[in-house]
Write an enzyme that holds these catalytic residues in place. Structure first.
Site, PDB file in Angstrom:
ATOM      1  N   HIS A  86       0.188   0.072 -10.030  1.00 49.73           N
ATOM      2  CA  HIS A  86      -0.547  -0.873  -9.171  1.00 49.73           C
ATOM      3  C   HIS A  86      -1.038  -2.080  -9.982  1.00 49.73           C
ATOM      4  CE1 HIS A  86      -2.903  -0.998  -5.136  1.00 49.73           C
ATOM      5  NE2 HIS A  86      -2.528  -2.203  -5.510  1.00 49.73           N
ATOM      6  N   ARG A 101       0.857  -1.184   0.000  1.00 46.67           N
ATOM      7  CA  ARG A 101       0.000   0.000   0.000  1.00 46.67           C
ATOM      8  C   ARG A 101       0.896   1.237   0.000  1.00 46.67           C
ATOM      9  NH1 ARG A 101      -3.597  -2.606  -1.529  1.00 46.67           N
ATOM     10  NH2 ARG A 101      -5.691  -2.925  -0.657  1.00 46.67           N
ATOM     11  N   GLU A 140      -2.166   7.920  -4.533  1.00 41.64           N
ATOM     12  CA  GLU A 140      -2.386   7.062  -5.691  1.00 41.64           C
ATOM     13  C   GLU A 140      -3.721   7.415  -6.331  1.00 41.64           C
ATOM     14  OE1 GLU A 140      -3.070   2.333  -6.214  1.00 41.64           O
ATOM     15  OE2 GLU A 140      -1.192   2.894  -5.209  1.00 41.64           O
TER      16      GLU A 140
END
Length: 325
Positions: free
Chosen positions: A285, A237, A266
């Site tokens: 990601h 994360r 993000e």
């Protein structure tokens, strides 16, 4: 009963619900649902199939307390107010296990890209900078025999450690709350304190869950304790690291480089300085982004939803205490 799916999914996934006698509705726009839209569609449904960055907070849950089940097409559940869901009697499902190898492979890919400045050198070709040969320019570093440090040695970290041992004969150290006896027995992994992990790691890869304890645990202070030759990898994360501190650590030579599949914030801005640093590789990601893994994740999500609609225990439940109520 009806299931609302927050992204377009393959027809075979929708058919799995239809075969069980359930209706489906699907969000088809290429933008995230607003909180108000998510509430509106969820109010018309009995189960929520959540894909993407939807926030399942207390406000949403109170408005949609009628839901029989919420299933996340992900392992992480940091965007969910789990205590509120439990309080309201809503089981939350996730998809553990199926993406461990795929995500570990992404960390392995990033580690090698950073070590050899691969993405940077590809950009140099596109800029037309492949001409004069300088034998001491653009050198990377070798990985063989380097120490791999893992912060959060669970399933994903174990898969990465196994690959690194086999490919590069890397000794493995790790920091966990508890011991990982399998990793110690099979890979010779050694549990160390957090400070020792920072000091000893040549490659430090993060595989922990996001929590109040781990939020931005990698920051100016922790980077300052790492080797100047160290490579930082994060496929967990983005909020586990403080991005401005990471950029500063690389710019000042406090650490050597970084490989990120997650950023903070993000998505990353296109003008993020990290994107143009020679010893940094950033991916959008894609840790679980293979056909095989995404299909397995969706199939697990279907299984969680169907169980919830039937009033059965979810195969993979984040808050099993909901069944003790």
């Amino acid at each position: 009963m009806k299931v609302f799916i927050t992204r377009q999914v393959p027809s075979v996934i929708k058919q799995a619900f239809i075969d069980q006698g359930y209706q489906t509705a699907e969000w088809t726009e290429r933008r995230n649902l607003t909180p108000e839209e998510l509430i509106r569609y969820a109010k018309e449904s009995d189960g929520l199939f959540s894909v993407g960055s939807n926030r399942i907070d207390r406000s949403f849950l109170q408005e949609c307390r009628h839901l029989k089940v919420i299933a996340l097409c992900s392992v992480g559940y940091d965007r969910v107010d789990v205590p509120a869901a439990t309080e309201l009697g809503i089981p939350i499902g996730n998809t553990p296990g199926v993406l461990s190898k795929t995500t570990a492979d992404t960390a392995f890919l990033l580690m090698q890209n950073v070590a050899r400045k691969a993405l940077h050198m590809h950009k140099e070709i596109l800029r037309g900078n492949w001409d004069f040969f300088d034998p001491m320019a653009n050198l990377g570093v070798e990985l063989t025999g380097k120490t791999l440090g893992i912060y959060g040695l669970g399933r994903i970290g174990f898969e990465l450690a196994k690959s690194c041992r086999l490919a590069f004969d890397m000794p493995v150290i790790y920091h966990n709350r508890g011991r990982n006896e399998q990793a110690e027995k099979e890979l010779g992994a050694r549990r160390v304190s957090f400070d020792e992990l920072l000091r000893q790691s040549d490659i430090l890869s993060v595989h922990a869950n996001l929590s109040d304890e781990t939020r931005e645990v990698f920051n100016r202070d922790t980077f300052s304790k790492m080797k100047s030759s160290a490579i930082f990898i994060n496929t967990a994360r983005g909020q586990l690291h403080r991005e401005n501190d990471l950029r500063e650590a690389i710019e000042t030579g406090t650490i050597w480089g970084a490989g990120l599949d997650v950023t903070n914030p993000e998505p990353s801005a296109s003008d993020n300085p990290l994107l143009n640093m020679p010893t940094v590789a950033v991916l959008p990601h894609i840790g679980s982004a293979t056909v095989e893994t995404r299909m397995k994740m969706m199939q697990l999500t279907v299984a969680n939803i169907v169980a919830g609609l039937r009033g059965e225990k979810l195969p993979h439940c984040v808050n099993p205490e909901v069944y003790l109520r």
